[in-house]
Motif scaffolding. Structure first.
Motif, mmCIF file in Angstrom:
data_model
loop_
_atom_site.group_PDB
_atom_site.id
_atom_site.type_symbol
_atom_site.label_atom_id
_atom_site.label_comp_id
_atom_site.label_asym_id
_atom_site.label_seq_id
_atom_site.Cartn_x
_atom_site.Cartn_y
_atom_site.Cartn_z
ATOM 1 N N GLY A 102 0.822 -1.208 0.000
ATOM 2 C CA GLY A 102 0.000 0.000 0.000
ATOM 3 C C GLY A 102 0.854 1.256 0.000
ATOM 4 N N TYR A 103 1.934 1.233 0.763
ATOM 5 C CA TYR A 103 2.824 2.388 0.867
ATOM 6 C C TYR A 103 3.539 2.654 -0.463
ATOM 7 C CZ TYR A 103 6.688 5.328 2.402
ATOM 8 O OH TYR A 103 7.588 6.352 2.538
ATOM 9 N N HIS B 251 0.547 2.323 -3.602
ATOM 10 C CA HIS B 251 -0.671 3.132 -3.420
ATOM 11 C C HIS B 251 -1.931 2.394 -3.889
ATOM 12 C CE1 HIS B 251 1.984 6.454 -2.463
ATOM 13 N NE2 HIS B 251 2.659 6.165 -3.556
ATOM 14 N N TRP B 252 -1.923 1.092 -3.680
ATOM 15 C CA TRP B 252 -3.093 0.307 -4.039
ATOM 16 C C TRP B 252 -4.109 0.386 -2.912
ATOM 17 C CZ3 TRP B 252 -0.611 -4.856 -6.073
ATOM 18 C CH2 TRP B 252 -0.016 -4.607 -7.314
#
Length: 60
Positions: A17-18, A21-22
């Motif tokens: 995620g980081y 950016h999903w």
């Protein structure tokens, strides 16, 4: 049947995620192997860019 450790799942999801950016839903739809593969690929890129032999996401 052993379950995948919850803490490890959160680490992998936070890492992806980081860097990618999903959204949460996208990360949750990845199966175990695919999620680990993405972590390895992002770590490989980070190692190359930083010149560091140690990955930013070490798979234990």
């Amino acid at each position: 049947m052993a379950l995948y450790p919850r803490d490890r799942l959160y680490q992998e999801m936070a890492f992806l995620g980081y860097y990618l950016h999903w959204p949460y839903e996208e990360l949750m739809n990845l199966d175990h192997r695919e999620r680990r593969r993405w972590c390895e690929e992002v770590s490989s890129i980070n190692r190359k860019l930083s010149g560091n032999q140690k990955g930013s996401f070490e798979l234990r």
